[in-house]
Write a protein that holds these residues in place. Structure first.
Motif, PDB file in Angstrom:
ATOM      1  N   ARG A   1       0.799  -1.178   0.013  1.00 20.99           N
ATOM      2  CA  ARG A   1      -0.152   0.021  -0.133  1.00 20.99           C
ATOM      3  C   ARG A   1       0.920   1.229   0.005  1.00 20.99           C
ATOM      4  N   LEU A   2       1.837   1.266   0.801  1.00 18.39           N
ATOM      5  CA  LEU A   2       2.595   2.626   0.897  1.00 18.39           C
ATOM      6  C   LEU A   2       3.517   2.813  -0.214  1.00 18.39           C
ATOM      7  N   SER A   3       4.351   1.531  -0.456  1.00 13.44           N
ATOM      8  CA  SER A   3       5.441   1.862  -1.523  1.00 13.44           C
ATOM      9  C   SER A   3       4.905   2.148  -2.801  1.00 13.44           C
ATOM     10  N   PRO A   4       3.845   1.713  -3.286  1.00 12.95           N
ATOM     11  CA  PRO A   4       3.515   1.938  -4.535  1.00 12.95           C
ATOM     12  C   PRO A   4       3.074   3.391  -4.689  1.00 12.95           C
ATOM     13  N   ALA A   5       2.455   3.808  -3.661  1.00 15.69           N
ATOM     14  CA  ALA A   5       1.755   5.256  -3.440  1.00 15.69           C
ATOM     15  C   ALA A   5       2.943   6.390  -3.443  1.00 15.69           C
ATOM     16  N   VAL A   6       4.103   6.013  -2.649  1.00 17.94           N
ATOM     17  CA  VAL A   6       5.258   6.939  -2.588  1.00 17.94           C
ATOM     18  C   VAL A   6       5.933   6.805  -3.899  1.00 17.94           C
ATOM     19  N   ALA A   7       6.110   5.859  -4.532  1.00 20.47           N
ATOM     20  CA  ALA A   7       6.832   5.787  -5.690  1.00 20.47           C
ATOM     21  C   ALA A   7       5.945   6.460  -6.814  1.00 20.47           C
ATOM     22  N   TYR A   8       4.590   6.255  -6.865  1.00 17.48           N
ATOM     23  CA  TYR A   8       3.948   7.044  -7.872  1.00 17.48           C
ATOM     24  C   TYR A   8       3.969   8.532  -7.668  1.00 17.48           C
ATOM     25  N   LEU A   9       3.875   9.095  -6.686  1.00 17.74           N
ATOM     26  CA  LEU A   9       3.936  10.348  -6.338  1.00 17.74           C
ATOM     27  C   LEU A   9       5.378  11.043  -6.569  1.00 17.74           C
ATOM     28  N   GLY A  10       6.570  10.019  -6.296  1.00 23.95           N
ATOM     29  CA  GLY A  10       7.682  10.457  -6.243  1.00 23.95           C
ATOM     30  C   GLY A  10       8.143  10.458  -7.684  1.00 23.95           C
ATOM     31  N   ILE A  11       8.085   9.596  -8.567  1.00 24.70           N
ATOM     32  CA  ILE A  11       8.394   9.718  -9.968  1.00 24.70           C
ATOM     33  C   ILE A  11       8.050  10.914 -10.745  1.00 24.70           C
ATOM     34  N   PHE A  12       6.618  11.268 -10.647  1.00 25.62           N
ATOM     35  CA  PHE A  12       6.222  12.289 -11.448  1.00 25.62           C
ATOM     36  C   PHE A  12       6.691  13.767 -10.779  1.00 25.62           C
ATOM     37  N   ALA A  13       7.130  13.770  -9.577  1.00 19.05           N
ATOM     38  CA  ALA A  13       7.393  15.182  -8.946  1.00 19.05           C
ATOM     39  C   ALA A  13       9.078  15.182  -9.188  1.00 19.05           C
ATOM     40  N   THR A  14       9.782  13.930  -9.413  1.00 23.65           N
ATOM     41  CA  THR A  14      11.061  14.350  -9.543  1.00 23.65           C
ATOM     42  C   THR A  14      11.969  13.873 -10.806  1.00 23.65           C
ATOM     43  N   SER A  15      11.192  12.829 -11.558  1.00 22.01           N
ATOM     44  CA  SER A  15      11.853  12.022 -12.375  1.00 22.01           C
ATOM     45  C   SER A  15      11.589  12.090 -13.984  1.00 22.01           C
ATOM     46  N   GLN A  16      10.351  13.000 -14.070  1.00 24.86           N
ATOM     47  CA  GLN A  16       9.702  12.817 -15.363  1.00 24.86           C
ATOM     48  C   GLN A  16      10.660  13.603 -16.604  1.00 24.86           C
ATOM     49  N   ARG A  17      11.089  14.802 -15.729  1.00 26.07           N
ATOM     50  CA  ARG A  17      11.821  15.712 -16.971  1.00 26.07           C
ATOM     51  C   ARG A  17      13.167  14.863 -17.424  1.00 26.07           C
ATOM     52  N   ARG A  18      13.725  14.273 -16.283  1.00 29.45           N
ATOM     53  CA  ARG A  18      14.904  13.467 -17.052  1.00 29.45           C
ATOM     54  C   ARG A  18      14.711  12.364 -17.969  1.00 29.45           C
TER      55      ARG A  18
END
Length: 262
Positions: A111-128
């Motif tokens: 429950r927690l890790s998929p949620a964090v990963a989803y929020l995190g990748i679009f907040a920090t990794s999409q541009r790269r």
């Protein structure tokens, strides 16, 4: 542990929990940083079986290669370190308490890790990823055997954000912070009474949310104090010292698939 190598990303999420668990164990295992967002996890050599790398439920997490075998999943690796060290205190000896710990960890990983990963990748990794030329990205995708994981990489590159998943992920982060707050209500210092894998796994996923989802921690003094205690542990400090960036908490690569059943 002669010949074993732990390949890990920046100390965030599963790489943070595994590096800290290794430090807790005291085992002598070589650690090699890899760039998870460059897909380097899928080109690791020295393993005769790539299933653990290609089809890990965890997504882009650390990989331990020992005796030609690739092992993955942060909770399992922490258990492996604890048992290889002859018991370093990361798991309760009592069978029922160990079951409780593993059930907690299952909630964190499902429950927690998929949620964090989803929020995190679009907040920090999409541009790269968006800046990669098509040929480079296609080569990266071709190295990933899992169709589901490839789809998550493609969604990230295309900035294909699902608003419903964002809302659900935010809710799950807040719910887990509340769960930690309630678990500590009896005055205990650690989630299972004694320090355990549950503390490392939960902390490693919640840590980056303190800045990205600050509202989730508002009014949760016990949770915040617990996070400070975990971060102060020498093993966690040793793991964080392996960072190669100023903000490892913003280092994300596609993580677990969001649970279809809530």
């Amino acid at each position: 542990m002669s010949g074993a190598v732990l390949y890990h990303g920046e100390p965030n999420g599963p790489s943070l929990s595994v590096l800290a668990a290794l430090a807790e164990s005291g085992l002598d295992i070589e650690c090699r940083p890899i760039d998870l967002l460059a897909g380097e996890r899928h080109t690791i050599s020295g393993s005769t079986d790539s299933v653990a790398m290609d089809f890990a439920v965890e997504g882009e997490g650390p990989v331990l290669v020992a005796n030609g075998e690739a092992m993955s999943e942060a909770v399992f690796l922490a258990q492996y370190f604890d048992e290889a060290a002859g018991g370093c205190g990361l798991q309760p000896n009592d069978p029922y308490k160990r079951w409780q710990m593993l059930m907690w960890c299952r909630q964190a990983t499902e429950r927690l890790s998929p949620a964090v990963a989803y929020l995190g990748i679009f907040a920090t990794s999409q541009r790269r990823l968006a800046e990669l030329d098509a040929g480079t990205f296609d080569t990266l995708l071709a190295s990933i055997a899992s169709e589901d994981l490839r789809a998550r990489w493609q969604d990230l590159r295309d900035d294909r954000v699902d608003a419903a998943k964002v809302a659900d992920s935010k809710a799950k982060v807040a719910q887990f912070a509340e769960r930690v707050e309630n678990q500590l209500a009896d005055g205990r210092a650690w989630l299972m009474g004694d320090f355990s894998i549950a503390d490392l796994e939960t902390f490693a996923w919640l840590r980056p949310m303190r800045s990205l989802e600050a509202d989730a921690f508002a009014g949760k003094g016990r949770c915040s104090a617990w996070m400070d205690r975990v971060e102060a542990r020498p093993s966690v400090q040793a793991a964080l010292a392996r960072a190669t960036t100023d903000h490892p908490e913003r280092a994300f690569a596609p993580g677990p698939e969001i649970n279809r059943w809530g």
